[in-house]
Design an enzyme around this catalytic site. Structure first.
Site, PDB file in Angstrom:
ATOM      1  N   GLU A 177      60.507  12.165  10.448  1.00  0.00           N
ATOM      2  CA  GLU A 177      61.318  11.182   9.726  1.00  0.00           C
ATOM      3  C   GLU A 177      61.176   9.777  10.311  1.00  0.00           C
ATOM      4  O   GLU A 177      61.984   8.896  10.003  1.00  0.00           O
ATOM      5  CB  GLU A 177      62.795  11.597   9.735  1.00  0.00           C
ATOM      6  CG  GLU A 177      63.100  12.929   9.083  1.00  0.00           C
ATOM      7  CD  GLU A 177      62.801  12.964   7.593  1.00  0.00           C
ATOM      8  OE1 GLU A 177      62.490  11.901   7.024  1.00  0.00           O
ATOM      9  OE2 GLU A 177      62.865  14.057   7.007  1.00  0.00           O
ATOM     10  N   HIS A 218      69.960  11.077  12.459  1.00  0.00           N
ATOM     11  CA  HIS A 218      69.976  11.988  11.306  1.00  0.00           C
ATOM     12  C   HIS A 218      70.353  13.372  11.795  1.00  0.00           C
ATOM     13  O   HIS A 218      69.800  13.862  12.785  1.00  0.00           O
ATOM     14  CB  HIS A 218      68.602  12.029  10.637  1.00  0.00           C
ATOM     15  CG  HIS A 218      68.455  13.139   9.635  1.00  0.00           C
ATOM     16  ND1 HIS A 218      69.298  13.278   8.558  1.00  0.00           N
ATOM     17  CD2 HIS A 218      67.575  14.168   9.556  1.00  0.00           C
ATOM     18  CE1 HIS A 218      68.933  14.338   7.851  1.00  0.00           C
ATOM     19  NE2 HIS A 218      67.890  14.901   8.449  1.00  0.00           N
ATOM     20  N   HIS A 260      72.448  17.392  10.459  1.00  0.00           N
ATOM     21  CA  HIS A 260      72.885  18.270   9.378  1.00  0.00           C
ATOM     22  C   HIS A 260      74.363  18.601   9.574  1.00  0.00           C
ATOM     23  O   HIS A 260      74.715  19.735   9.917  1.00  0.00           O
ATOM     24  CB  HIS A 260      72.024  19.528   9.352  1.00  0.00           C
ATOM     25  CG  HIS A 260      70.566  19.253   9.185  1.00  0.00           C
ATOM     26  ND1 HIS A 260      69.590  20.181   9.494  1.00  0.00           N
ATOM     27  CD2 HIS A 260      69.903  18.151   8.743  1.00  0.00           C
ATOM     28  CE1 HIS A 260      68.394  19.663   9.244  1.00  0.00           C
ATOM     29  NE2 HIS A 260      68.565  18.425   8.797  1.00  0.00           N
ATOM     30  N   HIS A 269      71.367  18.296   2.319  1.00  0.00           N
ATOM     31  CA  HIS A 269      70.461  18.184   3.473  1.00  0.00           C
ATOM     32  C   HIS A 269      71.176  17.664   4.722  1.00  0.00           C
ATOM     33  O   HIS A 269      71.217  18.346   5.734  1.00  0.00           O
ATOM     34  CB  HIS A 269      69.286  17.270   3.105  1.00  0.00           C
ATOM     35  CG  HIS A 269      68.261  17.121   4.186  1.00  0.00           C
ATOM     36  ND1 HIS A 269      66.936  16.867   3.927  1.00  0.00           N
ATOM     37  CD2 HIS A 269      68.354  17.164   5.549  1.00  0.00           C
ATOM     38  CE1 HIS A 269      66.267  16.783   5.061  1.00  0.00           C
ATOM     39  NE2 HIS A 269      67.115  16.950   6.064  1.00  0.00           N
TER      40      HIS A 269
END
Length: 274
Positions: free
Chosen positions: A117, A141, A143, A212
């Site tokens: 990413e 980032h 989850h 996501h």
């Protein structure tokens, strides 16, 4: 010789990745984290650098990030293992003078590479540098479980999602008055999702990827972790509320306005108007 693993930035990455793993936000190799550094941060650690740093071209030039060092998590690496072997799971990279690629100065041993990413991170760093006059340095980032769950049951609209999170916990409006950006579902690890995320990062410090995870931005690792943690706590409360039959009372629009005035923040107008 100074040991880079004892530096504030490696230790900070170890703590953030370990905390995220313990929260249950980063199963297996899920999640990624990047921190923008200054040359002064890495100046003491040149003796730790690879003798011949590998060079990796970027899929698109990042002129704004030219000559900028970062510490990043690696592709396919597990957050739970960062504390066990920082050099295998983290890397210090430096973008070259024209922004066309970067050298891996330290870490990412055994031919490892930065997170897949990285395009989304670098594009988002560019936008947050502009939006905050360079104050924001972290892109995270993960989850976050309850935020993901809400993307299945709430309308995936910035105003709607933001207002629900504000109502789920009083501190949310104070912590993220700029609201939560939301993308349509997109294939991860592509320039396309990176560009879409960066576009939302122009306006929001939090961006949801439905089904996501979430992207967050802030000036420090603690602030960015805390931002996501605050939103996730509200999402957890909302999941409990919905499982108990929904809200019977909540924070009103007038009360949200008063909250913003008290703490000197300007709430996202579209969320306040609902």
């Amino acid at each position: 010789m100074q040991n880079i693993t004892q530096s504030w930035f490696v230790q900070g990455m170890i703590k953030a990745t370990t905390d995220a793993w313990l929260k249950g936000w980063d199963e297996r190799n899920g999640g990624n984290l990047t921190l923008r550094l200054d040359d002064a941060d890495i100046a003491l650690y040149h003796d730790n650098f690879h003798p011949q740093p590998r060079y990796i071209p970027l899929s698109q030039p990042m002129h704004l990030l030219a000559n900028t060092p970062f510490i990043v998590t690696g592709s396919g690496k597990f957050f739970r293992n960062v504390q066990l072997d920082p050099a295998a799971n983290l890397g210090v990279v430096k973008v070259d003078s024209d922004g066309a690629g970067y050298h891996i100065l330290w870490g990412l041993t055994n031919e490892a590479v930065p997170t897949s990413e990285l395009p989304a991170h670098f594009l988002s760093h560019c936008e947050r540098i502009k939006a905050t006059n360079g104050k924001d340095r972290v892109i995270m980032h993960c989850h976050a479980t309850n935020l993901i769950a809400l993307t299945y049951v709430l309308e995936n609209d910035t105003a709607v999602f933001t207002r629900q999170l504000w109502e789920g916990s009083t501190e949310c409006l104070v912590v993220f008055p700029d609201g939560v950006g939301i993308l349509p579902w997109m294939v991860p690890g592509t320039d396309e999702i990176g560009q879409a995320t960066a576009q939302e990062m122009q306006k929001h410090s939090l961006v949801l990827w439905p089904f996501h995870g979430v992207f967050g931005s802030g000036p420090t690792l603690d602030e960015t972790f805390g931002l996501i943690d605050t939103a996730e706590k509200s999402a957890q409360v909302l999941v409990k509320i919905y499982s108990m039959g929904g809200m019977k009372q909540t924070i009103s629009r007038e009360e949200l306005i008063a909250l913003g005035k008290r703490f000197g923040v300007t709430p996202l107008a579209s969320a306040l108007a609902l």
